[in-house]
Write an enzyme that holds these catalytic residues in place. Sequence first.
Site, mmCIF file in Angstrom:
data_model
loop_
_atom_site.group_PDB
_atom_site.id
_atom_site.type_symbol
_atom_site.label_atom_id
_atom_site.label_comp_id
_atom_site.label_asym_id
_atom_site.label_seq_id
_atom_site.Cartn_x
_atom_site.Cartn_y
_atom_site.Cartn_z
ATOM 1 N N HIS A 258 0.868 -1.179 0.000
ATOM 2 C CA HIS A 258 0.000 0.000 0.000
ATOM 3 C C HIS A 258 0.900 1.224 0.000
ATOM 4 O O HIS A 258 1.892 1.243 0.726
ATOM 5 C CB HIS A 258 -0.890 -0.016 1.253
ATOM 6 C CG HIS A 258 -1.998 0.980 1.207
ATOM 7 N ND1 HIS A 258 -1.799 2.314 1.460
ATOM 8 C CD2 HIS A 258 -3.307 0.845 0.896
ATOM 9 C CE1 HIS A 258 -2.947 2.951 1.322
ATOM 10 N NE2 HIS A 258 -3.871 2.075 0.977
ATOM 11 N N ASP A 312 -8.060 -5.228 0.394
ATOM 12 C CA ASP A 312 -8.580 -6.091 -0.671
ATOM 13 C C ASP A 312 -8.254 -7.570 -0.436
ATOM 14 O O ASP A 312 -8.999 -8.445 -0.866
ATOM 15 C CB ASP A 312 -8.025 -5.644 -2.032
ATOM 16 C CG ASP A 312 -8.562 -4.281 -2.419
ATOM 17 O OD1 ASP A 312 -9.764 -4.052 -2.228
ATOM 18 O OD2 ASP A 312 -7.772 -3.438 -2.888
HETATM 19 N N1 CMC Z 1 3.855 -7.606 -4.868
HETATM 20 C C1 CMC Z 1 5.173 -7.679 -5.079
HETATM 21 N N2 CMC Z 1 5.992 -6.627 -4.880
HETATM 22 C C2 CMC Z 1 5.446 -5.475 -4.468
HETATM 23 C C3 CMC Z 1 4.067 -5.346 -4.245
HETATM 24 C C4 CMC Z 1 3.265 -6.476 -4.450
HETATM 25 N N3 CMC Z 1 1.959 -6.426 -4.244
HETATM 26 N N4 CMC Z 1 3.805 -4.100 -3.833
HETATM 27 C C5 CMC Z 1 4.959 -3.455 -3.813
HETATM 28 N N5 CMC Z 1 5.958 -4.283 -4.191
HETATM 29 C C6 CMC Z 1 7.376 -3.975 -4.249
HETATM 30 C C7 CMC Z 1 7.699 -3.284 -5.570
HETATM 31 O O1 CMC Z 1 8.024 -4.199 -6.565
HETATM 32 C C8 CMC Z 1 8.860 -2.448 -5.150
HETATM 33 O O2 CMC Z 1 10.006 -3.269 -5.045
HETATM 34 P P1 CMC Z 1 11.442 -2.748 -5.482
HETATM 35 O O3 CMC Z 1 11.711 -1.572 -4.581
HETATM 36 O O4 CMC Z 1 12.308 -3.930 -5.260
HETATM 37 O O5 CMC Z 1 11.282 -2.331 -6.913
HETATM 38 C C9 CMC Z 1 8.518 -2.003 -3.733
HETATM 39 O O6 CMC Z 1 7.656 -3.007 -3.241
HETATM 40 C C10 CMC Z 1 7.835 -0.652 -3.681
HETATM 41 O O7 CMC Z 1 6.749 -0.678 -4.572
HETATM 42 P P2 CMC Z 1 6.158 0.582 -5.314
HETATM 43 O O8 CMC Z 1 5.564 0.149 -6.589
HETATM 44 O O9 CMC Z 1 7.154 1.689 -5.374
HETATM 45 O O10 CMC Z 1 5.064 1.035 -4.316
HETATM 46 P P3 CMC Z 1 3.780 1.862 -4.656
HETATM 47 O O11 CMC Z 1 3.536 2.751 -3.509
HETATM 48 O O12 CMC Z 1 3.844 2.525 -5.985
HETATM 49 O O13 CMC Z 1 2.707 0.688 -4.759
HETATM 50 C C11 CMC Z 1 0.758 -0.512 -4.702
HETATM 51 C C12 CMC Z 1 1.573 0.558 -4.014
HETATM 52 C C13 CMC Z 1 -0.553 -0.674 -3.943
HETATM 53 C C14 CMC Z 1 0.439 -0.046 -6.122
HETATM 54 C C15 CMC Z 1 1.539 -1.835 -4.717
HETATM 55 O O14 CMC Z 1 1.827 -2.248 -3.428
HETATM 56 C C16 CMC Z 1 0.856 -2.930 -5.510
HETATM 57 O O15 CMC Z 1 0.965 -2.989 -6.732
HETATM 58 N N6 CMC Z 1 0.075 -3.817 -4.801
HETATM 59 C C17 CMC Z 1 -0.692 -4.841 -5.480
HETATM 60 C C18 CMC Z 1 -2.027 -4.262 -5.931
HETATM 61 C C19 CMC Z 1 -2.977 -4.036 -4.782
HETATM 62 O O16 CMC Z 1 -3.133 -4.875 -3.924
HETATM 63 N N7 CMC Z 1 -3.647 -2.868 -4.796
HETATM 64 C C20 CMC Z 1 -4.590 -2.473 -3.751
HETATM 65 C C21 CMC Z 1 -4.066 -1.331 -2.992
HETATM 66 S S1 CMC Z 1 -4.811 -1.016 -1.420
HETATM 67 C C22 CMC Z 1 -6.488 -0.828 -1.590
HETATM 68 C C23 CMC Z 1 -6.888 -0.061 -2.782
HETATM 69 O O17 CMC Z 1 -6.452 1.050 -3.014
HETATM 70 O O18 CMC Z 1 -7.673 -0.614 -3.562
#
Ligand code: CMC
Length: 375
Positions: A258, A312
Amino acid sequence: MEAYKPGLEDVIAAETQISYLDVEHEEIIVRGYSLLELIRSACYADVVGLLIDERLPDAQRRHELEQEMIRASVPEPVYKILAMLSPAMHAMDRLRTALSALAGFDPEASTADPEREQAKAPRLIGQIAQIVANLAHVAAGRAPVTFRSDWSFAENFLRAIVTRAVTPQEVRAFEQALIAYSEHELPNSTFAARVVASTLSDLYGSLTAAVASLKGPLHGGANEAVIAMLLEAKTPDGLERLIRERLARKERIMGFGHRVYMRRMDPRAQLLKEVLADLVKAKGTGELDLVALCERGEQLMRTEKNLYPNLDYYAAPVYYALGIPTELYTPLFFAARSAGLLAHIIEQHRENRLYRPRARYLGPRGLHYEIRSHT
Ligand code: CMC
């Protein structure tokens, strides 16, 4: 022009009286109240009152809100339009179309007057719930189900979806998921709604933008992706294999991580985990041991990636245990969030300043257009 944060990470993009994610204290504040406390004890109409009227309703106002949401009728042509769409179209796209069409039946559709918006918000929340409850029915050629005033809003909503008698525990679990999804500060969909509202565009346009945003798998679409993963995995060992394979391919595991909580568990997820355990205990495990499955995924992601479940991850199995069709998971997120979204749109219209940021230009300069003959 210098400060640039990709994805606006940690950027304060609005001032709000609506909610605050107090990450340090693992608390979510909604107009001064703890969202976790509301999930445990309140009903959805309380939260609608809190968000829209800006205070918790007394018993009479709660009853009025509940009845207004239940009695809000969806104009027949909206269902006709839905029936004309291909059932293969994503449910969020069908919902987006229905919401757009709904504007045509509101003589005040174009108003950006916060008082008028506040007055019509409960009806709109009720209409959105009824549209969501009927998305799958209409797509399958079945007649839409109408809500009844002798059942609570949550009971109506759940029964309309599953078309069977439901237990009080099932209604409560469904209502707790509605409250858990009702408001969460400034995620992408709420920001999208506020951006559109800041042009003094109306509720329908702002909400339609939010539906489009929420559809994405990085946001609301994650709940559908979670259940797809659990169903594919079938067993805890299967899930472990599947997650390891996906991580090896550098894929994201839906339902984890998140932007704001990142290295901590989303407090709403912890609560829904308890709701799931109670529901499964009462209903029996069935073919899929949802509790054991989710637990294995949670532990693995913690040890492998130091990542924790978001809402989720646990809302999806709760919906599954309730027998809700998968295509409605993300629309349900939107229906629940409509109260929070409306509160944000109204707030934006009260204290409006047009959103118009700048971009850092990385392209070339100094190129010249050469006049060429086209013959
Ligand atoms: N699975 C695998 N790796 C992950 C995930 C995940 N779900 N989430 C983050 N990471 C890793 C990402 O690859 C990165 O690693 P590295 O630094 O080695 O490249 C690190 O964690 C930081 O990720 P980020 O993309 O910079 O973080 P963000 O703030 O942009 O992402 C997020 C937030 C929600 C988009 C992401 O955690 C994600 O894609 N989660 C899966 C989708 C999900 O469950 N979404 C629902 C969000 S919460 C409720 C809602 O809003 O609906």
